[in-house]
Structures are given as structure tokens and as C-alpha cells.
Write a protein that holds these residues in place. Structure first.
Motif, PDB file in Angstrom:
ATOM      1  N   TYR A 159      -4.580  -6.081   9.030  1.00 37.59           N
ATOM      2  CA  TYR A 159      -3.293  -5.758   9.621  1.00 37.59           C
ATOM      3  C   TYR A 159      -2.424  -4.916   8.704  1.00 37.59           C
ATOM      4  CZ  TYR A 159      -4.989  -9.447  12.532  1.00 37.59           C
ATOM      5  OH  TYR A 159      -5.791 -10.206  13.328  1.00 37.59           O
ATOM      6  N   ARG A 160      -1.660  -4.020   9.316  1.00 39.19           N
ATOM      7  CA  ARG A 160      -0.699  -3.174   8.615  1.00 39.19           C
ATOM      8  C   ARG A 160       0.682  -3.623   9.059  1.00 39.19           C
ATOM      9  NH1 ARG A 160       1.328   1.925  10.750  1.00 39.19           N
ATOM     10  NH2 ARG A 160       2.435   3.005   9.090  1.00 39.19           N
ATOM     11  N   THR A 170       0.807  -1.216   0.000  1.00 44.72           N
ATOM     12  CA  THR A 170       0.000   0.000   0.000  1.00 44.72           C
ATOM     13  C   THR A 170       0.842   1.267   0.000  1.00 44.72           C
ATOM     14  OG1 THR A 170      -0.195  -0.188   2.398  1.00 44.72           O
ATOM     15  CG2 THR A 170      -2.025  -1.052   1.074  1.00 44.72           C
ATOM     16  N   THR A 227      -0.663  -4.165   3.579  1.00 40.46           N
ATOM     17  CA  THR A 227      -1.915  -4.390   4.290  1.00 40.46           C
ATOM     18  C   THR A 227      -2.320  -5.831   4.039  1.00 40.46           C
ATOM     19  OG1 THR A 227      -2.563  -2.090   4.090  1.00 40.46           O
ATOM     20  CG2 THR A 227      -4.319  -3.683   4.545  1.00 40.46           C
ATOM     21  N   GLU A 261       5.058  -0.656   3.147  1.00 43.78           N
ATOM     22  CA  GLU A 261       3.873  -0.947   3.955  1.00 43.78           C
ATOM     23  C   GLU A 261       3.011  -1.954   3.209  1.00 43.78           C
ATOM     24  OE1 GLU A 261      -0.034   1.499   5.264  1.00 43.78           O
ATOM     25  OE2 GLU A 261       1.892   2.372   5.853  1.00 43.78           O
ATOM     26  N   VAL A 318       4.780  -2.947   8.453  1.00 45.63           N
ATOM     27  CA  VAL A 318       5.744  -2.000   7.907  1.00 45.63           C
ATOM     28  C   VAL A 318       7.130  -2.616   8.004  1.00 45.63           C
ATOM     29  CG1 VAL A 318       6.761   0.294   8.146  1.00 45.63           C
ATOM     30  CG2 VAL A 318       4.326  -0.039   8.580  1.00 45.63           C
TER      31      VAL A 318
END
Length: 128
Positions: free
Chosen positions: A92-93, A74, A88, A86, A95
Motif C-alpha cells: 500500500y501507498r 519513500t 509504503t 509518502e 500519502v
């Protein structure tokens, strides 16, 4: 025994409540009704459903890491040495900081399907 409301199941799965209702109606996710007629999903049944939905490489593992989150890139912010990526994955995200060279070689850009592979000696588990 932990029982989840349809909305809670939707949040865990990263889908809409309507999608969860369709899964229940199709018999893919077991549910019961409480005294008020509302549908509830047993936590063990939900865990079994999620295990069945996890992508599998079907074959000999190619890595010692077992924690894999499939998702979509993303955001990618590159500088001269590093790249901030990043992903997704459902609700959940994730990094990650990777080398600019690795990001370029992988072709990481917004919209690309990616897998966040996590191997850690320290994972904190919390109960909400």
C-alpha cells in the motif's frame, strides 16, 4: 468460503509467492490442495494470520485511532508551509500532507520507518 491461490496471498501480504510457500511449509499459514494439487488458503485462515502479524503497542493505547500501517517513508517534498509525505506499507501507498514544522520535528526523510495512523469518519470499502 473464499479460497485464495498462493499468488493472491502473496499480493495481499506484499511478499513473494516463494515466501508464502515457505510460510505454508513451516506450518505458520494453513493451506489445502485443490483437485489439481494446487495449494489454496482459506480466507478466514489468512485473516487470522494477518491479525497475528500486526504490530501491537502492548499496553494502554495512547490514541483513539486504531488503523495503523507500518511502513517506510519513500518520498518527502517540503515547501515553506506544508510537506507531502509518502509511506509504503506492504503493498500500500499512503500519502499525507503535514505541516512543514511537523515533518521537520519528526525527522521525516526517505528511508525512515514510520506509522501512518488513520482515523476517519468516512472509509469506503470495495470488493475487487
Amino acid at each position: 468460503m473464499t479460497m485464495f491461490r498462493i499468488g493472491e496471498v502473496a499480493s495481499v501480504l506484499g511478499v513473494s509467492a516463494d515466501t508464502v510457500r515457505r510460510l505454508v511449509d513451516a506450518g505458520r499459514l494453513p493451506a489445502t490442495r485443490d483437485g489439481g494439487g494446487r495449494r489454496r488458503v482459506d480466507g478466514a485462515d489468512l485473516a487470522e494470520f494477518v491479525r497475528g502479524q500486526t504490530p501491537n503497542t502492548h499496553g494502554k493505547p495512547t490514541s483513539s485511532a486504531r488503523n495503523r500501517l507500518w511502513g517506510i517513508v519513500t518520498e518527502v517534498v517540503r515547501d515553506t508551509v506544508m510537506a507531502h509525505v509518502e509511506i509504503t506499507a506492504g503493498p500500500y501507498r499512503v500519502v499525507s500532507l503535514v505541516s512543514r514544522e511537523a515533518a521537520d520535528e519528526l525527522g521525516l526523510q526517505v528511508g525512515v520507518l514510520a506509522v501512518a495512523v488513520i482515523k476517519s469518519t468516512n472509509v469506503v470499502v470495495e470488493i475487487p
